[in-house]
Design an enzyme around this catalytic site. Structure first.
Site, PDB file in Angstrom:
ATOM      1  N   GLY A  10     -13.147   6.981  -1.892  1.00  0.00           N
ATOM      2  CA  GLY A  10     -13.653   7.587  -0.664  1.00  0.00           C
ATOM      3  C   GLY A  10     -15.162   7.557  -0.694  1.00  0.00           C
ATOM      4  N   LYS A  63     -21.263  11.584  13.826  1.00  0.00           N
ATOM      5  CA  LYS A  63     -22.138  12.722  14.123  1.00  0.00           C
ATOM      6  C   LYS A  63     -22.993  12.434  15.360  1.00  0.00           C
ATOM      7  CE  LYS A  63     -22.415  14.287   9.305  1.00  0.00           C
ATOM      8  NZ  LYS A  63     -23.274  14.594   8.152  1.00  0.00           N
ATOM      9  N   ASN A  81     -21.242  -0.793  -0.429  1.00  0.00           N
ATOM     10  CA  ASN A  81     -21.102  -0.103   0.865  1.00  0.00           C
ATOM     11  C   ASN A  81     -20.658  -1.002   2.013  1.00  0.00           C
ATOM     12  OD1 ASN A  81     -21.995   2.524   0.011  1.00  0.00           O
ATOM     13  ND2 ASN A  81     -24.033   1.633  -0.152  1.00  0.00           N
ATOM     14  N   LYS A 114     -17.623   6.965   4.743  1.00  0.00           N
ATOM     15  CA  LYS A 114     -18.917   6.685   4.116  1.00  0.00           C
ATOM     16  C   LYS A 114     -20.021   6.909   5.138  1.00  0.00           C
ATOM     17  CE  LYS A 114     -16.816   4.214   0.704  1.00  0.00           C
ATOM     18  NZ  LYS A 114     -16.211   3.050   1.330  1.00  0.00           N
ATOM     19  N   TYR A 118     -15.622   7.409 -10.887  1.00  0.00           N
ATOM     20  CA  TYR A 118     -15.199   6.253 -10.091  1.00  0.00           C
ATOM     21  C   TYR A 118     -15.868   4.976 -10.628  1.00  0.00           C
ATOM     22  CZ  TYR A 118     -15.239   3.186  -5.932  1.00  0.00           C
ATOM     23  OH  TYR A 118     -15.141   2.119  -5.062  1.00  0.00           O
ATOM     24  N   ASP A 127       0.860  -1.194   0.000  1.00  0.00           N
ATOM     25  CA  ASP A 127       0.000   0.000   0.000  1.00  0.00           C
ATOM     26  C   ASP A 127       0.894   1.242   0.000  1.00  0.00           C
ATOM     27  OD1 ASP A 127      -2.032   2.101   0.920  1.00  0.00           O
ATOM     28  OD2 ASP A 127      -3.258   0.305   1.079  1.00  0.00           O
ATOM     29  N   LYS A 146     -14.220   1.624 -12.574  1.00  0.00           N
ATOM     30  CA  LYS A 146     -14.466   0.250 -12.107  1.00  0.00           C
ATOM     31  C   LYS A 146     -14.931  -0.621 -13.274  1.00  0.00           C
ATOM     32  CE  LYS A 146     -13.544   0.332  -7.669  1.00  0.00           C
ATOM     33  NZ  LYS A 146     -12.318  -0.346  -7.207  1.00  0.00           N
ATOM     34  N   THR A 179     -32.014   5.573  -0.469  1.00  0.00           N
ATOM     35  CA  THR A 179     -31.835   4.246   0.156  1.00  0.00           C
ATOM     36  C   THR A 179     -30.495   3.620  -0.239  1.00  0.00           C
ATOM     37  OG1 THR A 179     -33.003   3.256  -1.705  1.00  0.00           O
ATOM     38  CG2 THR A 179     -34.286   3.683   0.305  1.00  0.00           C
ATOM     39  N   ARG A 180     -30.010   2.756   0.638  1.00  0.00           N
ATOM     40  CA  ARG A 180     -28.776   2.007   0.403  1.00  0.00           C
ATOM     41  C   ARG A 180     -28.854   0.702   1.209  1.00  0.00           C
ATOM     42  NH1 ARG A 180     -28.356   5.606  -2.582  1.00  0.00           N
ATOM     43  NH2 ARG A 180     -26.569   6.895  -3.152  1.00  0.00           N
TER      44      ARG A 180
HETATM   45  P1  NAD Z   1      -9.504   2.185   1.194  1.00  0.00           P
HETATM   46  O1  NAD Z   1      -9.390   3.541   0.573  1.00  0.00           O
HETATM   47  O2  NAD Z   1      -9.511   2.087   2.668  1.00  0.00           O
HETATM   48  O3  NAD Z   1      -8.357   1.235   0.643  1.00  0.00           O
HETATM   49  C1  NAD Z   1      -7.745   1.409  -0.612  1.00  0.00           C
HETATM   50  C2  NAD Z   1      -6.258   1.427  -0.379  1.00  0.00           C
HETATM   51  O4  NAD Z   1      -5.596   1.588  -1.647  1.00  0.00           O
HETATM   52  C3  NAD Z   1      -5.800   2.610   0.493  1.00  0.00           C
HETATM   53  O5  NAD Z   1      -5.150   2.157   1.660  1.00  0.00           O
HETATM   54  C4  NAD Z   1      -4.860   3.380  -0.396  1.00  0.00           C
HETATM   55  O6  NAD Z   1      -3.730   3.934   0.270  1.00  0.00           O
HETATM   56  C5  NAD Z   1      -4.427   2.309  -1.400  1.00  0.00           C
HETATM   57  N1  NAD Z   1      -3.898   2.933  -2.610  1.00  0.00           N
HETATM   58  C6  NAD Z   1      -4.450   3.949  -3.309  1.00  0.00           C
HETATM   59  N2  NAD Z   1      -3.635   4.312  -4.308  1.00  0.00           N
HETATM   60  C7  NAD Z   1      -2.551   3.500  -4.225  1.00  0.00           C
HETATM   61  C8  NAD Z   1      -1.356   3.390  -4.987  1.00  0.00           C
HETATM   62  N3  NAD Z   1      -1.127   4.218  -6.011  1.00  0.00           N
HETATM   63  N4  NAD Z   1      -0.455   2.455  -4.632  1.00  0.00           N
HETATM   64  C9  NAD Z   1      -0.670   1.632  -3.573  1.00  0.00           C
HETATM   65  N5  NAD Z   1      -1.784   1.686  -2.824  1.00  0.00           N
HETATM   66  C10 NAD Z   1      -2.717   2.608  -3.151  1.00  0.00           C
HETATM   67  O7  NAD Z   1     -10.818   1.541   0.565  1.00  0.00           O
HETATM   68  P2  NAD Z   1     -11.597   0.213   0.962  1.00  0.00           P
HETATM   69  O8  NAD Z   1     -12.910   0.628   1.502  1.00  0.00           O
HETATM   70  O9  NAD Z   1     -10.757  -0.692   1.751  1.00  0.00           O
HETATM   71  O10 NAD Z   1     -11.861  -0.407  -0.484  1.00  0.00           O
HETATM   72  C11 NAD Z   1     -11.058  -1.442  -1.032  1.00  0.00           C
HETATM   73  C12 NAD Z   1     -11.488  -1.686  -2.479  1.00  0.00           C
HETATM   74  O11 NAD Z   1     -12.882  -2.003  -2.519  1.00  0.00           O
HETATM   75  C13 NAD Z   1     -11.308  -0.477  -3.385  1.00  0.00           C
HETATM   76  O12 NAD Z   1     -10.910  -0.915  -4.660  1.00  0.00           O
HETATM   77  C14 NAD Z   1     -12.693   0.115  -3.466  1.00  0.00           C
HETATM   78  O13 NAD Z   1     -12.886   0.848  -4.656  1.00  0.00           O
HETATM   79  C15 NAD Z   1     -13.556  -1.125  -3.413  1.00  0.00           C
HETATM   80  N6  NAD Z   1     -14.904  -0.831  -2.905  1.00  0.00           N
HETATM   81  C16 NAD Z   1     -15.072  -0.503  -1.594  1.00  0.00           C
HETATM   82  C17 NAD Z   1     -16.349  -0.225  -1.136  1.00  0.00           C
HETATM   83  C18 NAD Z   1     -16.600   0.142   0.293  1.00  0.00           C
HETATM   84  O14 NAD Z   1     -17.745   0.387   0.645  1.00  0.00           O
HETATM   85  N7  NAD Z   1     -15.602   0.205   1.158  1.00  0.00           N
HETATM   86  C19 NAD Z   1     -17.450  -0.270  -2.013  1.00  0.00           C
HETATM   87  C20 NAD Z   1     -17.236  -0.596  -3.338  1.00  0.00           C
HETATM   88  C21 NAD Z   1     -15.959  -0.903  -3.774  1.00  0.00           C
END
Ligand code: NAD
Length: 325
Positions: free
Chosen positions: A76, A200, A178, A192, A149, A32, A153, A219-220
Site C-alpha cells: 500500500g 483531496k 511510485n 499513494k 516492506y 489474485d 523486497k 521529493t519523489r
Molecule cells: P496492488 O496492491 O494493487 O496489487 C497487488 C495485488 O496482489 C493485489 O491485488 C492483492 O490482492 C494481491 N495479493 C496480495 N496478497 C495476495 C495473496 N496472498 N494471494 C494472491 N494475491 C495476493 O499493488 P500494485 O501497485 O499493482 O503493485 C504490484 C507490484 O509492484 C507489487 O509487488 C508491489 O510491491 C510492486 N511495486 C509497486 C509500486 C507502485 O508504486 N505501485 C512501487 C514499487 C513496487
C-alpha cells in the site's frame, strides 16, 4: 499463442498488464485474492486464490508458461507501509508468496519470471538529501531499507537471483518507483501520493485548503502505469536480469505535485501541513542502467499522466458511489 501467467492480476499494475498482454494476442491466466476493483478483468482465465498456500500455487502453475509476471504482494502507500502496524503481515505474506512461486516456477521449467521489486529497498541514508538522492542500482548494499516492506523486497530479489544462479531459472527483476494511474487505490487507505492528492483536490472547494503529510518538501518521482508496462515487457523479453530501476527521473516535491494537480483542476487551494507517515526525504529514479541495458527509459512528462489520473479520480469523487468491494 503465448501462454502467460500474471500473479497479482486483480491489483493496479497487474490488471493493466493483463489488458496489455491480451491486446498483444497472448492467452493470459490471472490470479489474485480478488478481482480487479474498478474494471472487469481481461484475462482469459481468472483464478481467485491465495498464493501464500503452496497447494494453491501448485494448482495455478500447473504447467509451463512462456512468461510469468509476479506482482502479488501485501502492499500500500505510506499510510499502510510506514506506520509499522502491518509489518508482520507485509513480511510474512509477501515472502510466502515469493517462496512458493519461485520454487514451483522452477519445477515447471518456466522460461521467464518477472519479479516486481521496489525502490523502497534502497538504503535510507542515501535518501536524506531531498535534492540529491542516490538510487543507483549498485547503491543497494550495504542494505538499510527504511521499511520492512523494503527488506522483504530485497530478500525476494535475492531469492529469485539464487534460483537463477543455482537452478538456471531465468528471472527479470525491476525496482519500481511510485507507479500511478487510473484504476488504482484512491480512497481505501492503500492509495499513494498522486491518487491521494488528486482525491483531496477533487473534493476541496475552490479557494479551500487541503492537508499534506509533512512539510511537502520531500521529493519523489512518479511513473505513469503505461510506461511501467512498457518497461516490464522490454525487461522480461531482454537478456538482462536486472535488478534495474523502472521509474521516472522527473523529480518533484510533494508541494510541487500538489501545485500541478491544482493547476490541472483549475483550483487555488491552501496547503495545510500536518504530521503523517512520510518515508525517506528524497527519492528519484536513476535511469542510467536501464538506458544502457535496454536502450530505453521512461520519458513521458509527469503532467500528462497526472491529467489522466485526475480525470479518473475526479469522476469517482463526483459520482459519490461506494466502490465495489
Ligand atoms: P496492488 O496492491 O494493487 O496489487 C497487488 C495485488 O496482489 C493485489 O491485488 C492483492 O490482492 C494481491 N495479493 C496480495 N496478497 C495476495 C495473496 N496472498 N494471494 C494472491 N494475491 C495476493 O499493488 P500494485 O501497485 O499493482 O503493485 C504490484 C507490484 O509492484 C507489487 O509487488 C508491489 O510491491 C510492486 N511495486 C509497486 C509500486 C507502485 O508504486 N505501485 C512501487 C514499487 C513496487
Amino acid at each position: 499463442m503465448k501462454q502467460v501467467l500474471v500473479l497479482g492480476a486483480g491489483g493496479f499494475i497487474g490488471s493493466h498488464l493483463v489488458r496489455r498482454l491480451r491486446a498483444e494476442g497472448s492467452w493470459v491466466r490471472g490470479v489474485d485474492l480478488k478481482h480487479p476493483r474498478y474494471a472487469r478483468t481481461d484475462a482469459d482465465d481468472f483464478v481467485v486464490s491465495d498464493l501464500r498456500e503452496p497447494g494453491n500455487v501448485r494448482a495455478v502453475i500447473d504447467r509451463t508458461f512462456d512468461e510469468v509476471y509476479q506482482l502479488a504482494a501485501d502492499m500500500g502507500g505510506a499510510g499502510y507501509i510506514f506506520t509499522g502496524d502491518h509489518d508482520a503481515d507485509v513480511m510474512h505474506n509477501s515472502a510466502s508468496i515469493n517462496l512458493n512461486v519461485v520454487d514451483i516456477c522452477n519445477r515447471h521449467g518456466i522460461k521467464r519470471v518477472f519479479y516486481s521489486s521496489s525502490a523502497c529497498m534502497y538504503p535510507q541514508e542515501n535518501q536524506l538529501d531531498q535534492s540529491n538522492p542516490n538510487c543507483r542500482e549498485d547503491s543497494a548494499y550495504p542494505a538499510n531499507p527504511d521499511s520492512e516492506y523494503g527488506w522483504e523486497k530485497l530478500f525476494s530479489e535475492r531469492l529469485y537471483l539464487a534460483y537463477q544462479r543455482n537452478h538456471g531459472l531465468e528471472c527479470r527483476i525491476a525496482r519500481f518507483h511510485n507507479i500511478f494511474g487510473p484504476e488504482g487505490s484512491w480512497n481505501d487507505g492503500r492509495e499513494k501520493a498522486p491518487a491521494a492528492i488528486c482525491r483531496k483536490v477533487a473534493e476541496a472547494p475552490d479557494g479551500g485548503e487541503i492537508e499534506i503529510w509533512g512539510d511537502g518538501e520531500q521529493t519523489r518521482s512518479f511513473l505513469y502505469v503505461d510506461e511501467c508496462l512498457e518497461g516490464i515487457l522490454r525487461l522480461t523479453r531482454s537478456g538482462f536480469p536486472g535488478p534495474v530501476n523502472i521509474g521516472s527521473d522527473e523529480m518533484v516535491s510533494i508541494n510541487g505535485l500538489v501545485d500541478m494537480v491544482c493547476e490541472i483542476a483549475g483550483k487555488t487551494l491552501t496547503k495545510r501541513h500536518v504530521p503523517g507517515p512520510l518515508g525517506v526525504r528524497g527519492r528519484n529514479s536513476d535511469n542510467d542502467l536501464i538506458r544502457a541495458e535496454l536502450g530505453w527509459a521512461p520519458s513521458a512528462a509527469l503532467r500528462s499522466g497526472l491529467e489522466k489520473t485526475y480525470a479518473w479520480v475526479e469522476d469517482k469523487v463526483a459520482r459519490k458511489e461506494p466502490d465495489p468491494v
